[in-house]
Design a protein around this motif. Structure first.
Motif, PDB file in Angstrom:
ATOM      1  N   TYR A 156      63.683-123.101  79.516  1.00  6.50           N
ATOM      2  CA  TYR A 156      63.651-122.706  78.098  1.00  6.50           C
ATOM      3  C   TYR A 156      65.074-122.504  77.565  1.00  6.50           C
ATOM      4  O   TYR A 156      65.369-122.806  76.415  1.00  6.50           O
ATOM      5  CB  TYR A 156      62.849-121.413  77.914  1.00  6.50           C
ATOM      6  CG  TYR A 156      61.354-121.601  78.001  1.00  6.50           C
ATOM      7  CD1 TYR A 156      60.685-122.441  77.113  1.00  6.50           C
ATOM      8  CD2 TYR A 156      60.589-120.933  78.956  1.00  6.50           C
ATOM      9  CE1 TYR A 156      59.313-122.618  77.189  1.00  6.50           C
ATOM     10  CE2 TYR A 156      59.218-121.102  79.042  1.00  6.50           C
ATOM     11  CZ  TYR A 156      58.579-121.951  78.153  1.00  6.50           C
ATOM     12  OH  TYR A 156      57.230-122.122  78.217  1.00  6.50           O
ATOM     13  N   GLN A 157      65.947-121.991  78.429  1.00  2.20           N
ATOM     14  CA  GLN A 157      67.318-121.754  77.976  1.00  2.20           C
ATOM     15  C   GLN A 157      68.034-123.074  77.674  1.00  2.20           C
ATOM     16  O   GLN A 157      68.742-123.186  76.669  1.00  2.20           O
ATOM     17  CB  GLN A 157      68.100-120.963  79.044  1.00  2.20           C
ATOM     18  CG  GLN A 157      69.462-120.529  78.537  1.00  2.20           C
ATOM     19  CD  GLN A 157      70.222-119.693  79.540  1.00  2.20           C
ATOM     20  OE1 GLN A 157      69.679-119.263  80.552  1.00  2.20           O
ATOM     21  NE2 GLN A 157      71.482-119.465  79.272  1.00  2.20           N
ATOM     22  N   GLN A 165      61.970-115.755  79.075  1.00  2.23           N
ATOM     23  CA  GLN A 165      61.336-117.008  78.632  1.00  2.23           C
ATOM     24  C   GLN A 165      60.945-116.895  77.155  1.00  2.23           C
ATOM     25  O   GLN A 165      61.228-117.783  76.347  1.00  2.23           O
ATOM     26  CB  GLN A 165      60.065-117.281  79.440  1.00  2.23           C
ATOM     27  CG  GLN A 165      60.316-117.654  80.880  1.00  2.23           C
ATOM     28  CD  GLN A 165      59.092-117.361  81.741  1.00  2.23           C
ATOM     29  OE1 GLN A 165      58.012-117.097  81.241  1.00  2.23           O
ATOM     30  NE2 GLN A 165      59.285-117.399  83.039  1.00  2.23           N
ATOM     31  N   MET A 166      60.296-115.777  76.830  1.00  2.19           N
ATOM     32  CA  MET A 166      59.852-115.605  75.442  1.00  2.19           C
ATOM     33  C   MET A 166      61.056-115.569  74.501  1.00  2.19           C
ATOM     34  O   MET A 166      61.005-116.095  73.391  1.00  2.19           O
ATOM     35  CB  MET A 166      59.029-114.322  75.307  1.00  2.19           C
ATOM     36  CG  MET A 166      57.729-114.373  76.063  1.00  2.19           C
ATOM     37  SD  MET A 166      56.529-113.186  75.479  1.00  2.19           S
ATOM     38  CE  MET A 166      57.298-111.648  75.897  1.00  2.19           C
ATOM     39  N   ALA A 226      64.706-109.921  74.392  1.00  5.97           N
ATOM     40  CA  ALA A 226      63.424-110.353  73.799  1.00  5.97           C
ATOM     41  C   ALA A 226      63.248-109.758  72.414  1.00  5.97           C
ATOM     42  O   ALA A 226      62.806-110.425  71.479  1.00  5.97           O
ATOM     43  CB  ALA A 226      62.279-109.937  74.708  1.00  5.97           C
ATOM     44  N   LEU A 227      63.629-108.497  72.290  1.00  7.45           N
ATOM     45  CA  LEU A 227      63.467-107.809  71.005  1.00  7.45           C
ATOM     46  C   LEU A 227      64.392-108.416  69.956  1.00  7.45           C
ATOM     47  O   LEU A 227      64.003-108.599  68.797  1.00  7.45           O
ATOM     48  CB  LEU A 227      63.789-106.319  71.199  1.00  7.45           C
ATOM     49  CG  LEU A 227      63.097-105.338  70.300  1.00  7.45           C
ATOM     50  CD1 LEU A 227      61.598-105.586  70.264  1.00  7.45           C
ATOM     51  CD2 LEU A 227      63.349-103.918  70.783  1.00  7.45           C
ATOM     52  N   GLU A 228      65.625-108.742  70.376  1.00  6.69           N
ATOM     53  CA  GLU A 228      66.578-109.394  69.458  1.00  6.69           C
ATOM     54  C   GLU A 228      65.996-110.715  68.963  1.00  6.69           C
ATOM     55  O   GLU A 228      66.059-111.032  67.782  1.00  6.69           O
ATOM     56  CB  GLU A 228      67.900-109.692  70.189  1.00  6.69           C
ATOM     57  CG  GLU A 228      68.793-108.500  70.414  1.00  6.69           C
ATOM     58  CD  GLU A 228      69.637-108.138  69.200  1.00  6.69           C
ATOM     59  OE1 GLU A 228      69.359-108.692  68.114  1.00  6.69           O
ATOM     60  OE2 GLU A 228      70.520-107.283  69.335  1.00  6.69           O
ATOM     61  N   SER A 229      65.429-111.476  69.908  1.00 11.45           N
ATOM     62  CA  SER A 229      64.892-112.788  69.536  1.00 11.45           C
ATOM     63  C   SER A 229      63.695-112.623  68.600  1.00 11.45           C
ATOM     64  O   SER A 229      63.540-113.376  67.640  1.00 11.45           O
ATOM     65  CB  SER A 229      64.449-113.555  70.784  1.00 11.45           C
ATOM     66  OG  SER A 229      65.457-113.529  71.737  1.00 11.45           O
ATOM     67  N   TRP A 230      62.876-111.615  68.910  1.00  7.58           N
ATOM     68  CA  TRP A 230      61.702-111.344  68.057  1.00  7.58           C
ATOM     69  C   TRP A 230      62.171-110.990  66.647  1.00  7.58           C
ATOM     70  O   TRP A 230      61.651-111.480  65.648  1.00  7.58           O
ATOM     71  CB  TRP A 230      60.902-110.197  68.669  1.00  7.58           C
ATOM     72  CG  TRP A 230      59.700-109.811  67.880  1.00  7.58           C
ATOM     73  CD1 TRP A 230      58.474-110.395  67.904  1.00  7.58           C
ATOM     74  CD2 TRP A 230      59.598-108.745  66.923  1.00  7.58           C
ATOM     75  NE1 TRP A 230      57.617-109.763  67.042  1.00  7.58           N
ATOM     76  CE2 TRP A 230      58.288-108.750  66.417  1.00  7.58           C
ATOM     77  CE3 TRP A 230      60.497-107.797  66.450  1.00  7.58           C
ATOM     78  CZ2 TRP A 230      57.849-107.835  65.467  1.00  7.58           C
ATOM     79  CZ3 TRP A 230      60.072-106.887  65.503  1.00  7.58           C
ATOM     80  CH2 TRP A 230      58.753-106.914  65.015  1.00  7.58           C
TER      81      TRP A 230
END
Length: 1750
Positions: free
Chosen positions: A920-921, A968-969, A1139-1143
């Protein structure tokens, strides 16, 4: 198909194994395979096996041109062989589970009759499988075991059930012609004989059981044991199948246990033969030829069978009786002590065999017996028993039996012999000088003795290797002293082969660190490798001479290999730094020099009789180098010369061997050159795909070479840093640069290419591919190297294709498997799959690091991008399209795609999470990089539909791989954000909409669409959402479930509890071991910490430390466990944050970048509401990790900003007037009203966010602010911003303004929940001034103001102005200013101004001395002075012109006022009434509102003009003349008569103000009544008469009212009423404001005219006007100066005017007007405006009018 058949048959129910499958499944496969068997499966399999032949198939393919490169040929031939193998194994697994029928068995026997062996005398794997199948057919071993299913199995055995089975098979085997392989026939006969013997105890089959002896005799006559040893056990496949080993083990043990008489017979025959040989030798004859060697062959079979044990079965344990006490009273052992543990009969018989064979052993079978013992001693327990046996054999009671010499098979006998040899040979040693190195005549040891010695040495080696107790017991034995004797013998003149065996034995002893330490010293002392030259000694001695003189001449190198193995073992066990101290410079250097210069550098140039030995030598010496370098850590002291004293002089000590190796590998040394040349030769040999001698050793040697390069790359940075700091005059070059040097053989720079080519062999040699990938990953970090590598890789077309194919093949490998605890000992298959997996990881890391370098780079090449044209012009295709090869990108997408069509989601996410994360990266990096983004996203969107198929499986929640799942998410969400942004910019609406639906919909979606095109179903879905889907069937929005999957809580490891180490010190050490990993997280290096702690323990002095050592080591383990936990915690938090940053990024992109119209406004608000509530709930949980607060705060800020904007947009939005009869409009209506009204305030046709939700969000926001407390300044900055946005959400248009509603803020603060605590937090951040400003302005109760002043915050703020003074002064000096201070100052002043506007606030500010503080600020003095008078004189013309303009503007404004008196307004309304009917009502409302607004604005202007220009009451600027004529005119009988319009150059009279006052007072009451009636109607819509409902509806929807349902009419009526109510509320607000302003202006004018004005007809008039003008002149504002010409005669006020004014004013401002005004204040101002303001003004005006002028 063949493999499937084998798997099916393997899962059958049967006697040998079970596969842990469900019973139904097993029954099903058993039924199915039974049917196949009935249809003649055996015959078909055997026919196919005989017909399929590699050569024939190759000829066919050759004719059709179906064969490609060598690799392809190899793969094809492997495939054909695998087919045959699987077919044969199908039959084998069948017979393991259930035997074949009579006919099938006969078919199998007929096949085996024709079988031959390979050229090397071995059975091939297919025939081996078929032989085993037949042996399992005759297997009756289950009869001995009394298991519960014994009876069932007996019924299934054709041997017992089929009448003719035994007779037929027996006859066939007894009478048949000789087979092509007599040994094979013998094996089958032996198995049959044992089967007959096995069933002989069953009463019902007796006819043939007597024939078993004869059958066995036939078998033995055909050399069955020799055949089994050479052709079966020797076969390469034999040890790869556990059940082959078990079968032959059963065959041998059955023979020994079931036919003891036969065994005795063999022994007797052997004894007889031995006597005959002895006699022949005595008489000097040749021994007779006809001697049989069956017992010898049997022993060698046992030796060979148990020598290897790949499955750790330790089957040889059956030959030892475990319960016998080691010091038994008789040689047979006594079972008295442990009678209840009597071993099984079979075991007793076997152990008896082992022991009795050793009694009175004839010399002919001495060596076979030793070999048998060696085989039976393989394994930890077996070795222990064997050691005991040899120990017991030599003890005193054994001597009584054997005679004086003791048993020849005992430690006593063996070591005594060795000592005797040593003493005997030592006498023959010539002096060192006269040594002539030719082999001396061996007086000492005959060939036969040598063979015996070698056998016993090998037995010793095996026992000592497996059993540590044996190792220590032998070493510590005072008489035997094996190490000393062996070293002594090594110095004697004996053949190299014997020396080699002696060294191998030493190697086994060296496995124990305790022995290894002393062994080093003994080795040095014995000078096996000469490290010290005695003075005057002319010739060298030791192993170096042996190698150069003896072994090279013989072209065999056993001694050198054994020496390397010894050093390799010793290096691992213990490593003395002071080796050889006192005699030479201490250290390992002489050994390293010998290994490097004499063994390694010359290994290619020596001659080898056995070709394979060349690679074996390379392998063993490279292994030593590898171990030395692996265990070396560069230390600072290595880089300074250490001096030691030797025989009175100072000399430089040797460096550690690792240092020397590093130095050689970081220079263009012969060692590096040879290593690289070895790699080149290795890859050339592997590319032929042909077997060659020593292939395995070559592969191992290459692996060590690659590993050496790897270790050098890992350690070179530290090494070079330390070298720079030191003063050593050594020069080294980074290895990555050396690898780019020119290869002297090819004259090209192809070293890295050669390394990379090993990836092409990833399937056959995974270890080499792994090491190769690791090296490439290491050297790819440098962008300069990248460009060069791309050139090297693409230079040669064929190699370039191979490299691409190699990389892709490694990524495509199916066998890879991610293992969670790689430290455990794994079986080879698991190890292989782990290596495959690690190789993939390294390749992906290589791609990731390369993508960060500027193009061209390796990643672009391997991912299939253009290198010769600009990267962005690439057109990515599926493999095979337009000649596009399969690239790493296809392989990566393939990994991620597997499983996406199923409900479980991508399989890689579950099975190899770390791999999936890196995949994914890579995809994200390709999408994020400007060059590759376009082509990649186009390809993913069109060919793959990648994002939609992946996102529909979010969230990935796998508890055991939480970190990987989160990462991954993260990468996937970041990629989705880019996709949404790009498709929005490119106006690809359908793509954007499809992804938005997927992420935001709370309606169930049709899952996992195969076609991936979102046209039709999207349309139908949105309609269904409006029409009939019930709200109960809602699902969680995907964007919310992703947030749910991020667990905000984090378990923190227990703090350390230490007994020995100091906790603070340990924390320091841990901190020192921290480093940044590849992801940029700071984690502790566990290995390094372990080394530091162990070194600390080792350095402890005294005996006490040795006693405490186990406890200390245990505590070290605890510490390491803690650090591992801590690292995991840090990584987990980092992953959650990521993950939170990406969200957050995804949410922000959805709200800001995507077209607004794709999400309807009301949906948008609901989504934001859900997001805000969820994100608050998670962060407000008590367990939530504080590290996540900053990200959450940022998200809250963004969301609140959007909520505020969305609500404010909604307020401005006019209600759309729909086109009648338009279908979509009705859909919208239907959709709007499916939910029941009333749940959130009053539902007005918006599904919008309700009041209660806003209330909850505000509560949570305040809770969040309170939770941050004093810390987290940046977090609070975001939260204050959020709160500011929140407070901007004023009244909303879908909510009626009922005039009583307090703001939500007031409701919350009134509840006292958020009292002092919240004030404390916000006020402590004194820089949250914008927020405080806003709060103070909405806080009607003035609690905050009181708190600010009472708690001293206001005082502190005022006092801080003094500090600001200095910073502001420094800003004015000519230098680059830091504007922060200026902004802070502005905020403070704005806030203080806000406070000063409140009466209470002004008092508090005066109390806190704000005026004094401001007066003390010197920054104001720095303002440049300008002389205003001088300016005017200088520039009179311009000034006059400007003032003229301003004057005209001001007069025009005043002129406007008369336009908004009664008649003008009525006239405007009349004009409106002529317009179209439908629009009239709302238009009129709008005009009325606009006119009132203008009027209010003009009044405000007048008021500010007055206040701005007049410093005191005496100098009031009068805007209106003292005439009330306008008022009286207008108050006449008819309101609509046109009042005389005042020309703009004349000032209007005060009458206009009085008129406006009266008019607005009247209007106010009519508006107020209308407002109240509408509010009542809204509350009871259902009770209104139908006509009124219809009228209300028509004003919203002019046509088609009759066609809609009653419920919808109510909704439209509600909508209209809300509009009316809010319109009236605004009018009331404006009326109230105009009234207040009119009163103020009236009061100021009256006060001036009645108290301060000097009439023109009085005496001092001239003086008065002059002074007033002068004083006003000083005001520094332009705005008012010459505005209204008081100097002109027109504006002179006479005494008569003033008297008239007093009379008229008293009449106009009568009791009725005053009462009205006070009523208005009571009704309205109490809620909304400044209370008692009207009252005060009324009182003052009344007072003025009472004053009589005298």
């Amino acid at each position: 198909i063949a493999n499937s058949l084998r798997a099916l048959i393997q899962s059958r129910r049967g006697k040998t194994w079970t596969l842990e499958l469900s019973t139904e499944l097993v029954s099903m496969t058993t039924r199915f395979t039974d049917e196949l068997m009935e249809q003649g499966l055996t015959q078909k399999i055997l026919t196919l096996v005989s017909h399929i032949d590699v050569n024939n198939e190759f000829e066919k393919l050759q004719r059709e041109r179906g064969l490609g490169s060598e690799k392809h040929r190899k793969e094809v031939s492997d495939l054909i062989k695998e087919c045959r193998q699987s077919l044969a194994e199908s039959l084998f697994v069948w017979t393991c589970q259930s035997p074949l029928s009579k006919d099938d068995t006969l078919i199998l026997i007929s096949y085996l009759e024709k079988v031959t062996v390979e050229a090397d005398g071995l059975l091939d794997c297919v025939n081996l499988a078929l032989l085993m199948a037949l042996l399992y057919c005759f297997d009756v071993s289950f009869l001995e075991q009394s298991t519960e299913d014994r009876e069932d199995l007996m019924h299934q055995l054709p041997l017992l059930t089929e009448r003719q089975y035994i007779a037929t098979i027996h006859t066939r085997l007894q009478d048949s012609q000789p087979w092509k392989l007599p040994g094979l026939q013998a094996t089958v006969r032996l198995a049959w004989a044992l089967a007959l013997r096995g069933i002989s105890q069953l009463s019902d089959v007796t006819e043939f059981t007597e024939a078993d002896e004869a059958m066995a005799e036939l078998a033995i006559a055909d050399d069955v044991f020799l055949f089994l040893t050479e052709s079966v056990v020797g076969s390469e496949n034999f040890y790869q199948e556990e059940f082959y080993i078990r079968k032959i083990h059963n065959l041998v043990t059955d023979f020994l246990a079931l036919m003891p008489m036969k065994v005795k017979q063999l022994r007797n025959r052997a004894d007889e033969d031995a006597r005959m040989i002895h006699m022949s030798m005595q008489m000097g004859n040749e021994p007779p030829i006809s001697l049989r060697r069956d017992l010898e062959h049997l022993m060698l079979l046992v030796a060979e069978l148990y020598r290897k044990d790949p499955f750790n079965l330790e089957l040889a344990l059956e030959y030892w009786c475990p319960s016998e006490p080691l010091q038994s009273s008789t040689i047979m052992g006594s079972y008295l002590g442990v009678a209840h543990q009597r071993p099984p009969q079979r075991q007793v018989v076997l152990s008896k065999f082992v022991r009795q064979m050793g009694d009175l052993l004839p010399s002919t079978i001495y060596i076979p017996y030793l070999k048998m013992l060696q085989g039976l001693a393989s394994g930890p327990q077996c070795a222990h028993y064997c050691f005991s046996l040899l120990k017991v054999n030599g003890s005193s009671h054994a001597e009584n039996i054997q005679g004086t010499g003791g048993s020849p098979v005992s430690w006593e006998h063996f070591f005594r012999s060795l000592m005797l040899y040593h003493e005997h040979l030592r006498k023959d040693l010539p002096s060192a000088d006269s040594v002539q190195y030719r082999p001396l005549p061996l007086r000492g040891i005959t060939q036969k003795e040598q063979d015996g010695l070698i056998s016993f040495l090998q037995l010793t080696t095996t026992i000592v290797k497996w059993s540590e107790n044996a190792r220590l017991a032998l070493c510590e034995h005072p008489q035997w002293t094996p190490v000393i004797v062996i070293l002594g013998l090594l110095q004697c003149s004996i053949p190299p082969i014997l020396k080699a065996e002696l060294l191998e034995t030493l190697t086994a002893f060296g496995k124990s660190p305790e022995i290894a330490a002393s062994l080093w010293q003994s080795l040095e002392y014995a000078q096996i490798l000469q490290t010290v030259r005695a003075p005057g000694q002319r010739q060298a001695t030791g192993i170096e001479v042996e190698l150069n003189e003896v072994e090279s001449r013989c072209e065999e190198y056993p001694l050198t290999r054994a020496f390397c193995r010894l050093i390799s073992t010793l290096v691992e066990s213990s490593f003395p730094s002071n080796l050889g101290a006192g005699l030479r410079p201490p250290g390992f250097d002489p050994y390293l020099q010998f290994l490097r210069d004499t063994v390694f550098l010359r290994f290619r140039t020596r001659a080898y009789r056995i070709a394979a030995e060349k690679w074996e030598v390379a392998e063993v010496v490279l292994e030593v180098f590898y171990k030395l370098l692996r265990d070396y850590e560069p230390q600072l002291e290595d880089f300074a010369d250490q001096y030691v004293e030797l025989q009175g002089e100072e000399i430089i000590a040797h460096k550690p061997p690792g240092f020397s190796l590093m130095y050689h590998l970081l220079n263009e040394s012969p060692m590096l050159e040879l290593s690289l040349s070895l790699l080149e030769e290795g890859v050339k040999q592997l590319d032929t795909y042909a077997p060659f001698p020593g292939k395995m050793h070559l592969e191992k040697a290459v692996q060590y070479c690659l590993a050496l390069l790897n270790l050098t790359l890992q350690k070179e940075n530290l090494f070079m840093d330390l070298l720079r700091e030191s003063h050593l005059s050594l020069i080294v070059t980074p290895l990555e640069q050396l690898l780019q040097g020119i290869n002297p053989r090819t004259k090209k720079a192809d070293n890295v290419v050669n390394i990379a080519r090993y990836l092409y062999h990833g399937n056959s040699n995974p270890e080499l591919a792994f090491e190769s990938a690791k090296i490439l990953c290491c050297i790819s970090c440098n962008s300069n190297i990248q460009i060069k590598l791309v050139g090297d890789f693409t230079h040669d077309q064929s190699i370039s294709q191979k490299l691409m194919a190699g990389f892709v093949e490694c990524l495509d490998n199916e066998d890879a498997e991610e293992l969670i605890n790689p430290e455990d000992d794994l079986e080879s298959e698991k190890k292989q799959s782990r290596i495959h997996h690690e190789t993939k990881i390294h390749i992906l890391n290589l791609l990731i690091t390369s993508l960060e370098c500027s193009p061209p780079n390796l990643a672009l090449y391997f991912l299939g991008f253009e290198l010769k044209k600009p990267v962005s012009t690439t057109n990515l295709q599926d493999p095979g399209v337009l000649g596009c090869p399969r690239t790493c990108l296809h392989a990566i997408l393939n990994i991620l795609e597997k499983g996406t069509e199923m409900r479980t989601g991508p399989t890689a996410v579950q099975e190899s999470p770390h791999l999936a994360e890196l995949c994914y990266q890579v995809i994200y990096q390709l999408c994020a990089c400007s060059d590759t983004s376009g082509p990649t996203m186009r390809y993913l969107r069109t060919s793959q539909d990648f994002l939609f198929s992946q996102l529909q499986h979010l969230p990935f929640s796998i508890k055991e791989h939480e970190i990987s799942a989160l990462n991954q998410m993260s990468w996937l969400m970041k990629t989705a954000s880019i996709e949404l942004r790009v498709t929005s910019l490119n106006r690809q609406r359908s793509h954007t909409q499809r992804l938005l639906h997927l992420l935001l919909d709370d309606m169930p979606v049709k899952p996992y669409l195969a076609d991936g095109e979102g046209g039709m179903e999207d349309e139908s879905r949105s309609i269904s959402a409006f029409l009939h889907i019930d709200t109960a069937s809602k699902v969680r929005r995907k964007i919310l479930s992703i947030l749910d999957s991020i667990d905000f809580s984090q378990e923190i490891p227990e703090p350390l509890q230490l007994d020995f180490f100091d906790r603070a010190q340990i924390e320091l050490v841990i901190a020192n071991c921290e480093h940044k990993n590849t992801r940029g997280q700071v984690i502790c290096n566990v290995k390094y910490l372990h080394r530091v702690l162990v070194a600390e323990v080792n350095a402890l002095p005294g005996m006490a430390a040795i006693g405490q050592r186990p406890l200390l080591m245990e505590e070290i383990n605890t510490i390491l466990q803690y650090v591992v936990e801590r690292n995991k915690l840090l990584q987990c938090l980092h992953a959650k944050r990521h993950a939170l940053e990406s969200w957050r990024q995804l949410v922000e992109i959805i709200l800001t970048a995507c077209p607004q119209d794709l999400i309807q406004a009301e949906d948008r608000q609901l989504i934001i509401r859900d997001l805000l509530q969820d994100v608050h709930d998670k962060i407000l949980d008590d367990d939530a990790a504080q590290e996540l607060m900053p990200v959450v705060a940022g998200a809250v800020f963004t969301l609140t900003a959007h909520l505020s904007q969305s609500v404010r947009t909604e307020q401005k939005r006019p209600l759309a007037v729909p086109v009648p009869g338009h279908s979509q409009y009705f859909l919208m209506l239907d959709g709007s009203f499916t939910s029941s009204p009333g749940s959130e305030g009053i539902c007005v046709g918006f599904a919008s966010i309700g009041d209660s939700s806003l209330h909850i969000i505000l509560k949570k926001l305040l809770d969040f602010i309170l939770k941050t407390g004093g810390g987290f300044q940046r977090v609070r900055t975001h939260l204050y911003g959020s709160l500011l946005y929140y407070l901007q959400i004023a009244q909303r248009p879908d909510e009626p303004d009922t005039l009583e509603a307090e703001t939500m803020w007031e409701r919350l603060t009134a509840q006292k929940i958020y009292g002092a605590a919240l004030m404390e937090v916000v006020c402590r951040d004194m820089l949250a001034l914008a927020l405080l400003d806003r709060i103070v302005s909405v806080d009607k109760q003035q609690q905050w103001l009181l708190y600010l002043s009472n708690s001293g915050y206001l005082k502190v703020l005022v006092d801080s102005l003094a500090d600001d003074d200095f910073t502001l002064q420094s800003l004015l000096t000519p230098q680059l200013p830091l504007l922060k201070a200026l902004y802070t100052y502005e905020s403070k002043m704005a806030f203080l101004t806000r406070v000063a506007k409140i009466q209470q606030g002004a008092l508090e500010l005066l109390r806190s001395g704000v005026i004094v503080r401001l007066a003390q600020c010197q920054v104001y003095d720095m303002r440049p002075e300008t002389d205003r008078e001088f300016d005017i004189d200088l520039n009179e013309g311009t000034q006059m012109e400007l003032q003229g303009h301003i004057g005209r503007f001001q007069r025009q404004c005043l002129g406007l006022l008369s336009r908004f008196g009664g008649s003008d307004r009525l006239h405007q309304f009349k004009l409106q009434d002529d317009n179209a009917e439908g629009d009239r009502v709302s238009k009129r409302d709008e005009i009325e509102l606009a006119m009132q607004q203008i009027c209010a604005n003009v009044m405000e202007y007048c008021q500010s003009l007055m206040l701005q220009c007049a410093p005191t009451f005496q100098h009031t600027v009068c805007l209106f003349t003292p005439s009330l004529s306008e008022s009286t005119n207008r108050d006449g009988p008819r309101q609509d008569t046109q009042a005389p319009v005042v020309p703009y150059w004349r000032l209007p009279g005060l009458g206009i103000i009085v008129y406006l006052l009266k008019q607005n007072a009247n209007d106010f009451f009519s508006y107020y009544d209308s407002h109240r009636q509408n509010v009542n109607k809204l509350q009871n819509v259902e009770q209104l008469p139908p006509d009124e409902i219809k009228e209300l509806c028509q004003s919203v929807m002019p046509a088609g009212v009759d066609k809609i349902s009653t419920a919808q009419k109510y909704v439209l009526a509600r909508r209209r009423l809300v509009k009316l109510i809010n319109n009236r509320a605004k009018l009331l607000s404006l009326c109230s404001y105009i009234i207040e302003t009119c009163l103020f202006i009236l009061w100021r004018h009256l006060e001036y005219y009645l108290l301060h004005c000097t009439p023109t007809d009085s005496q001092d008039s001239l003086l008065a006007s002059r002074t007033s003008f002068k004083s006003r002149r000083l005001q520094d504002s332009f705005s008012s100066e010459p505005n209204l010409d008081f100097r002109n005669g027109k504006n002179r006020v006479s005494q008569h005017d003033i008297d008239q004014l007093q009379i008229e004013a008293t009449n106009s401002f009568g009791e009725s007007l005053q009462k009205k005004l006070l009523d208005i204040e009571g009704l309205y101002s109490k809620v909304r405006s400044r209370y008692t303001f009207i009252q005060a003004l009324v009182r003052r005006i009344r007072g003025l009018l009472r004053v009589s002028r005298t």
